[in-house]
Write a protein that holds these residues in place. Structure first.
Motif, PDB file in Angstrom:
ATOM      1  N   GLN A 145      21.268  33.948  76.468  1.00 23.64           N
ATOM      2  CA  GLN A 145      20.352  34.423  77.521  1.00 23.64           C
ATOM      3  C   GLN A 145      20.483  33.566  78.778  1.00 23.64           C
ATOM      4  OE1 GLN A 145      16.221  35.237  76.497  1.00 23.64           O
ATOM      5  NE2 GLN A 145      16.767  35.545  74.364  1.00 23.64           N
ATOM      6  N   PHE A 146      20.598  32.260  78.596  1.00 24.25           N
ATOM      7  CA  PHE A 146      20.711  31.388  79.761  1.00 24.25           C
ATOM      8  C   PHE A 146      21.991  31.691  80.532  1.00 24.25           C
ATOM      9  CE2 PHE A 146      17.794  27.581  80.194  1.00 24.25           C
ATOM     10  CZ  PHE A 146      16.762  28.127  79.457  1.00 24.25           C
ATOM     11  N   ARG A 147      23.094  31.784  79.829  1.00 27.03           N
ATOM     12  CA  ARG A 147      24.377  31.967  80.520  1.00 27.03           C
ATOM     13  C   ARG A 147      24.391  33.301  81.277  1.00 27.03           C
ATOM     14  NH1 ARG A 147      30.578  30.764  78.788  1.00 27.03           N
ATOM     15  NH2 ARG A 147      31.442  32.311  80.167  1.00 27.03           N
ATOM     16  N   LYS A 148      23.894  34.327  80.609  1.00 20.00           N
ATOM     17  CA  LYS A 148      23.873  35.650  81.242  1.00 20.00           C
ATOM     18  C   LYS A 148      22.969  35.641  82.485  1.00 20.00           C
ATOM     19  CE  LYS A 148      22.668  40.229  79.834  1.00 20.00           C
ATOM     20  NZ  LYS A 148      21.680  40.784  78.946  1.00 20.00           N
ATOM     21  N   THR A 149      21.823  35.052  82.342  1.00 19.05           N
ATOM     22  CA  THR A 149      20.851  35.030  83.442  1.00 19.05           C
ATOM     23  C   THR A 149      21.396  34.240  84.631  1.00 19.05           C
ATOM     24  OG1 THR A 149      19.084  35.116  81.834  1.00 19.05           O
ATOM     25  CG2 THR A 149      18.486  34.347  84.008  1.00 19.05           C
ATOM     26  N   ILE A 150      22.023  33.131  84.347  1.00 19.94           N
ATOM     27  CA  ILE A 150      22.551  32.291  85.429  1.00 19.94           C
ATOM     28  C   ILE A 150      23.678  33.033  86.158  1.00 19.94           C
ATOM     29  CG2 ILE A 150      23.829  30.156  85.912  1.00 19.94           C
ATOM     30  CD1 ILE A 150      22.210  28.957  83.458  1.00 19.94           C
ATOM     31  N   THR A 151      24.578  33.609  85.390  1.00 19.41           N
ATOM     32  CA  THR A 151      25.714  34.322  86.002  1.00 19.41           C
ATOM     33  C   THR A 151      25.211  35.433  86.909  1.00 19.41           C
ATOM     34  OG1 THR A 151      27.005  33.879  84.027  1.00 19.41           O
ATOM     35  CG2 THR A 151      27.828  35.607  85.476  1.00 19.41           C
ATOM     36  N   GLU A 172      28.008  25.466  96.533  1.00  6.49           N
ATOM     37  CA  GLU A 172      27.227  26.336  95.652  1.00  6.49           C
ATOM     38  C   GLU A 172      28.136  27.157  94.756  1.00  6.49           C
ATOM     39  OE1 GLU A 172      24.386  28.671  97.961  1.00  6.49           O
ATOM     40  OE2 GLU A 172      24.078  26.879  99.186  1.00  6.49           O
ATOM     41  N   ALA A 173      28.658  26.541  93.736  1.00  5.59           N
ATOM     42  CA  ALA A 173      29.543  27.260  92.825  1.00  5.59           C
ATOM     43  C   ALA A 173      29.511  26.580  91.472  1.00  5.59           C
ATOM     44  CB  ALA A 173      30.964  27.250  93.375  1.00  5.59           C
ATOM     45  N   LEU A 174      29.846  27.337  90.450  1.00  8.25           N
ATOM     46  CA  LEU A 174      30.054  26.716  89.151  1.00  8.25           C
ATOM     47  C   LEU A 174      31.126  27.465  88.394  1.00  8.25           C
ATOM     48  CD1 LEU A 174      28.818  28.529  86.652  1.00  8.25           C
ATOM     49  CD2 LEU A 174      26.693  27.435  87.251  1.00  8.25           C
ATOM     50  N   GLU A 175      31.715  26.748  87.470  1.00  6.98           N
ATOM     51  CA  GLU A 175      32.751  27.329  86.616  1.00  6.98           C
ATOM     52  C   GLU A 175      32.288  27.111  85.171  1.00  6.98           C
ATOM     53  OE1 GLU A 175      37.386  26.181  85.475  1.00  6.98           O
ATOM     54  OE2 GLU A 175      36.186  24.923  86.805  1.00  6.98           O
ATOM     55  N   TRP A 176      32.232  28.183  84.407  1.00  6.44           N
ATOM     56  CA  TRP A 176      31.831  28.032  82.994  1.00  6.44           C
ATOM     57  C   TRP A 176      32.976  27.398  82.218  1.00  6.44           C
ATOM     58  CZ3 TRP A 176      26.913  28.473  82.106  1.00  6.44           C
ATOM     59  CH2 TRP A 176      26.129  29.362  82.846  1.00  6.44           C
ATOM     60  N   LEU A 177      32.649  26.540  81.288  1.00  2.00           N
ATOM     61  CA  LEU A 177      33.679  25.903  80.462  1.00  2.00           C
ATOM     62  C   LEU A 177      33.597  26.456  79.041  1.00  2.00           C
ATOM     63  CD1 LEU A 177      33.120  22.203  81.625  1.00  2.00           C
ATOM     64  CD2 LEU A 177      34.776  23.856  82.500  1.00  2.00           C
ATOM     65  N   GLU A 178      34.754  26.612  78.439  1.00  5.47           N
ATOM     66  CA  GLU A 178      34.798  27.048  77.039  1.00  5.47           C
ATOM     67  C   GLU A 178      34.274  25.915  76.164  1.00  5.47           C
ATOM     68  OE1 GLU A 178      34.918  29.631  75.503  1.00  5.47           O
ATOM     69  OE2 GLU A 178      35.472  30.802  77.275  1.00  5.47           O
ATOM     70  N   THR A 179      33.389  26.221  75.245  1.00  2.00           N
ATOM     71  CA  THR A 179      32.884  25.161  74.357  1.00  2.00           C
ATOM     72  C   THR A 179      33.258  25.431  72.904  1.00  2.00           C
ATOM     73  OG1 THR A 179      30.800  26.293  73.946  1.00  2.00           O
ATOM     74  CG2 THR A 179      30.885  24.802  75.855  1.00  2.00           C
ATOM     75  N   GLY A 180      33.728  26.659  72.644  1.00  2.00           N
ATOM     76  CA  GLY A 180      34.073  26.993  71.264  1.00  2.00           C
ATOM     77  C   GLY A 180      32.845  27.249  70.399  1.00  2.00           C
ATOM     78  N   ARG A 181      31.685  27.233  71.034  1.00  2.26           N
ATOM     79  CA  ARG A 181      30.463  27.499  70.251  1.00  2.26           C
ATOM     80  C   ARG A 181      29.533  28.413  71.044  1.00  2.26           C
ATOM     81  NH1 ARG A 181      27.907  22.128  67.659  1.00  2.26           N
ATOM     82  NH2 ARG A 181      26.023  23.262  68.246  1.00  2.26           N
ATOM     83  N   ASP A 182      28.933  29.368  70.342  1.00  2.00           N
ATOM     84  CA  ASP A 182      28.037  30.319  71.025  1.00  2.00           C
ATOM     85  C   ASP A 182      26.730  29.673  71.461  1.00  2.00           C
ATOM     86  OD1 ASP A 182      29.841  32.274  70.651  1.00  2.00           O
ATOM     87  OD2 ASP A 182      28.823  33.190  68.919  1.00  2.00           O
ATOM     88  N   ASP A 183      26.381  28.588  70.808  1.00  2.26           N
ATOM     89  CA  ASP A 183      25.082  27.975  71.113  1.00  2.26           C
ATOM     90  C   ASP A 183      25.215  26.749  72.027  1.00  2.26           C
ATOM     91  OD1 ASP A 183      26.275  26.343  69.294  1.00  2.26           O
ATOM     92  OD2 ASP A 183      24.605  26.293  67.869  1.00  2.26           O
ATOM     93  N   VAL A 184      26.380  26.575  72.622  1.00  7.88           N
ATOM     94  CA  VAL A 184      26.563  25.463  73.565  1.00  7.88           C
ATOM     95  C   VAL A 184      27.062  26.026  74.892  1.00  7.88           C
ATOM     96  CG1 VAL A 184      27.784  23.313  74.068  1.00  7.88           C
ATOM     97  CG2 VAL A 184      27.066  23.818  71.725  1.00  7.88           C
ATOM     98  N   VAL A 185      26.402  25.651  75.965  1.00  6.76           N
ATOM     99  CA  VAL A 185      26.741  26.152  77.292  1.00  6.76           C
ATOM    100  C   VAL A 185      27.194  24.980  78.153  1.00  6.76           C
ATOM    101  CG1 VAL A 185      25.585  26.880  79.407  1.00  6.76           C
ATOM    102  CG2 VAL A 185      25.309  28.233  77.344  1.00  6.76           C
ATOM    103  N   ALA A 186      28.326  25.134  78.827  1.00 11.69           N
ATOM    104  CA  ALA A 186      28.809  24.048  79.688  1.00 11.69           C
ATOM    105  C   ALA A 186      29.348  24.634  80.979  1.00 11.69           C
ATOM    106  CB  ALA A 186      29.911  23.257  78.981  1.00 11.69           C
ATOM    107  N   PHE A 187      29.082  23.944  82.069  1.00 10.55           N
ATOM    108  CA  PHE A 187      29.649  24.387  83.354  1.00 10.55           C
ATOM    109  C   PHE A 187      29.975  23.185  84.213  1.00 10.55           C
ATOM    110  CE2 PHE A 187      24.993  24.535  83.761  1.00 10.55           C
ATOM    111  CZ  PHE A 187      24.760  23.785  84.906  1.00 10.55           C
ATOM    112  N   ARG A 188      30.876  23.434  85.162  1.00  8.71           N
ATOM    113  CA  ARG A 188      31.333  22.351  86.033  1.00  8.71           C
ATOM    114  C   ARG A 188      31.173  22.793  87.474  1.00  8.71           C
ATOM    115  NH1 ARG A 188      36.697  20.665  83.937  1.00  8.71           N
ATOM    116  NH2 ARG A 188      37.307  22.716  84.663  1.00  8.71           N
ATOM    117  N   ARG A 189      30.659  21.905  88.302  1.00  6.31           N
ATOM    118  CA  ARG A 189      30.560  22.160  89.742  1.00  6.31           C
ATOM    119  C   ARG A 189      31.886  21.738  90.393  1.00  6.31           C
ATOM    120  NH1 ARG A 189      25.138  22.349  91.435  1.00  6.31           N
ATOM    121  NH2 ARG A 189      26.070  22.923  93.444  1.00  6.31           N
ATOM    122  N   PRO A 190      32.132  22.179  91.632  1.00  5.97           N
ATOM    123  CA  PRO A 190      33.464  21.961  92.231  1.00  5.97           C
ATOM    124  C   PRO A 190      33.893  20.485  92.311  1.00  5.97           C
ATOM    125  CG  PRO A 190      32.248  23.572  93.496  1.00  5.97           C
ATOM    126  CD  PRO A 190      31.289  23.027  92.479  1.00  5.97           C
TER     127      PRO A 190
END
Ligand code: BGC
Length: 570
Positions: free
Chosen positions: A320-326, A510-528
């Motif tokens: 829900q968080f990832r979808k909402t943020i995107t 004002e940007a972010l890039e989602w990072l692969e975490t290999g887990r559905d319950d872990v969310v990671a992102f990186r700013r420029p």
């Protein structure tokens, strides 16, 4: 991987004359009556805020948003305004306001005030004039008066229900003593709706915006920004008629009073006023509208920014968080605004408590039922089901995630202390929220997040002021006080200070890039600039990517990010 395009960068601390200061600001909401009381009357005041400017500065925020401080009978916590260009004498004077604005500005903090344009209070001189004037008079035209139905006009013009419960119409007694017309009030009956088709109403608010802008106010939060314009034809549709039209009614802007297209004409006029100033005054809309229609409020020709309450309404859930943020980043980018993030405010149950509830259909939301939200914590309710420790742990993780997001972060007083909602500890006799009274206690209302802040561990009203407190503070407040947390390295206050300081330092495009975490319950992102945030929504510890850990919401365990925790890396 979805990313958002890079927008205007802010790599340095906000300058006072920067026209983009708001785009990625951390804004701290003060509910003035419950923040700090300088004179011991049990009600927080403007001098109390001035005295706490050093605290606000140390917290690391960029701006303060003040909920209403205007003269008011407090039928709805000050959102019933008697006079838009004055200060409630219990809170101070215009000079006190100037002193507070100056102190905030001297500390490099911006000031946003609340504007309540949908309704005045029933004590406003215009409404008093309308009551004394006959049907069809110019004085009545500033509000929404209608004849009643039934043989003698004894029935309300429609069966519409107010947001706080009960009918949305109130009958008046005419000057000659006879029962008379009805006026519309979407909220409490002490909050008559203004008629925005009336030019005088429009002009008067332009005067108000200039009045506060001239006094140095940097921006405005617009209360129920989506309700101002109305289509009230002779025959009003019934609630059932409206419900039968489903979502289309809202999507097509055809509801008689919510989110009509014409409302944007008002904000286009306001924008011209905002742009008379350097830097232009800013505004953020409180608009509980269909997500597809939110961008209109945030357009640069309108208010410029709009709250999204999507994250606030989401469960503590990675998907829900990832979808909402995107979705919200894309939406903000399309409108030219920056996104807004918020977990707590004066209308909803504090997030440290919401997140401690067992997952259920009703676990999020506040009082805005029927518009967008759901309700919980009903009278005699389920406070005993709250796992406060888990709730706080998750709240800290969620807030740390929010501070790493592109856009503005709105914080509500007391969340930096990890405060829980005060629930059944407030006796019915002490409650103030009209939502409680109009629902006959079925819904507890919003007093639980409005209890005066604890500044000290012991003492009179826990340091809120030298006297008492207008809402009772529970015993456990002392343990959450500023004093108790100040020296504690792991306290929520220390976490907020560290995170907000880092946020200012690291702030970037004002940007972010989602990072692969290999887990559905872990969310990671990186700013420029490499600033990376990782949140573990699950229970299994997570191995963080390489990098220096700057801060974490809970201590790492054997080098791993534990469940319900966020860490920042660089
Ligand atoms: C404010 C509430 C208030 C209502 C009516 C809201 O959206 O945030 O606190 O009760 O507007 O003014």
């Amino acid at each position: 991987m979805p990313t958002t395009a890079t927008m205007a960068a802010r790599t340095d601390a906000p300058r006072m004359d920067d026209p983009n200061w708001w785009r990625q600001a951390s804004v701290y909401q003060i509910y003035p009556r419950s923040f700090a009381d300088s004179n011991g009357d049990g009600i927080g005041d403007l001098k109390g805020i001035t005295a706490k400017v050093p605290y606000l500065k140390t917290l690391g925020i960029d701006a303060v948003w003040l909920s209403p401080f205007y003269p008011s009978a407090l039928a709805d916590g000050g959102y019933d305004v008697d006079d838009y260009r004055n200060v409630d004498p219990r809170l101070g004077t215009l000079e006190d306001f100037d002193g507070m604005a100056q102190a905030l500005h001297d500390a490099g903090l911006k000031l946003i005030v609340d504007i309540v344009p949908n309704h005045s209070s029933d004590r406003h001189e215009w409404f008093q004039e309308a009551l004394a004037a006959p049907k069809g008079s110019p004085a009545r035209d500033r509000y929404v008066f209608r004849d009643g139905l039934g043989d003698n006009g004894e029935l309300p013009p429609s069966d519409w229900v107010s947001v706080f419960g009960g009918p949305a119409w109130e009958r008046v007694t005419e000057p000659d003593g006879a029962p008379g017309q009805w006026y519309m009030h979407i909220f409490a009956k002490e909050q008559p709706d203004l008629n925005w088709d009336n030019r005088e109403v429009r002009e008067d608010f332009l005067t108000t915006l200039r009045f506060w802008s001239d006094r140095g106010v940097d921006g405005f939060r617009i209360d129920v920004a989506h309700a101002l314009t109305k289509n009230l034809e002779e025959t009003l549709p019934s609630t059932a008629d409206l419900e039968a039209q489903g979502e289309a009614l809202y999507l097509e802007g055809r509801h008689p009073y919510w989110d009509r297209d014409e409302v944007h004409g008002i904000y286009a006029e306001w924008r011209k006023v905002f742009n008379e100033y350097t830097p232009p005054r800013t505004a953020v809309a409180e608009a509980w509208v269909h997500a597809d229609r939110r961008a209109r409020y945030a357009s640069p020709e309108g208010l410029g920014q709009a709250f999204n309450f999507d994250l606030l309404q989401a469960d503590f859930d990675a998907g829900q968080f990832r979808k909402t943020i995107t979705k919200n980043l894309a939406e903000a980018e399309a409108s030219g605004a920056s996104s807004t993030w918020v977990f707590s405010n004066h209308d909803v149950v504090r997030h440290a408590t919401r997140y401690g509830l067992p997952a259920s259909e009703d676990s999020a939301g506040g009082i805005m039922a029927g518009q967008a939200g759901k309700q919980w914590l009903v009278a005699g309710g389920r406070q005993e089901d709250v796992d406060a420790e888990l709730g706080l742990r998750r709240a800290r993780a969620a807030s740390l995630l929010m501070f790493a997001l592109p856009g503005s972060a709105y914080l509500y007083q007391g969340e930096e202390l990890g405060l829980q909602e005060v629930g059944c500890e407030i006796a019915d006799a002490d409650r103030q929220d009209p939502a409680f009274f109009r629902n006959k206690g079925v819904e507890i209302g919003r007093d639980g997040c409005r209890v005066p802040l604890p500044w000290t561990s012991v003492g009179s009203s826990f340091g809120f002021g030298p006297g008492g407190s207008h809402l009772p503070q529970p015993e456990w407040f002392g343990g959450s006080s500023v004093e108790a947390q100040e020296a504690e390295e792991d306290s929520t206050l220390s976490l907020y200070r560290r995170a907000l300081a880092l946020r200012s330092e690291l702030q970037t495009a004002e940007a972010l890039e989602w990072l692969e975490t290999g887990r559905d319950d872990v969310v990671a992102f990186r700013r420029p600039n490499g600033w990376t945030s990782v949140t573990n929504f699950g229970a299994e510890p997570f191995k963080l990517p390489a990098g220096e850990v700057l801060v974490s919401s809970s201590p790492l365990e054997a080098g791993l990010l534990p469940g319900a925790a966020t860490a920042w890396l660089q």
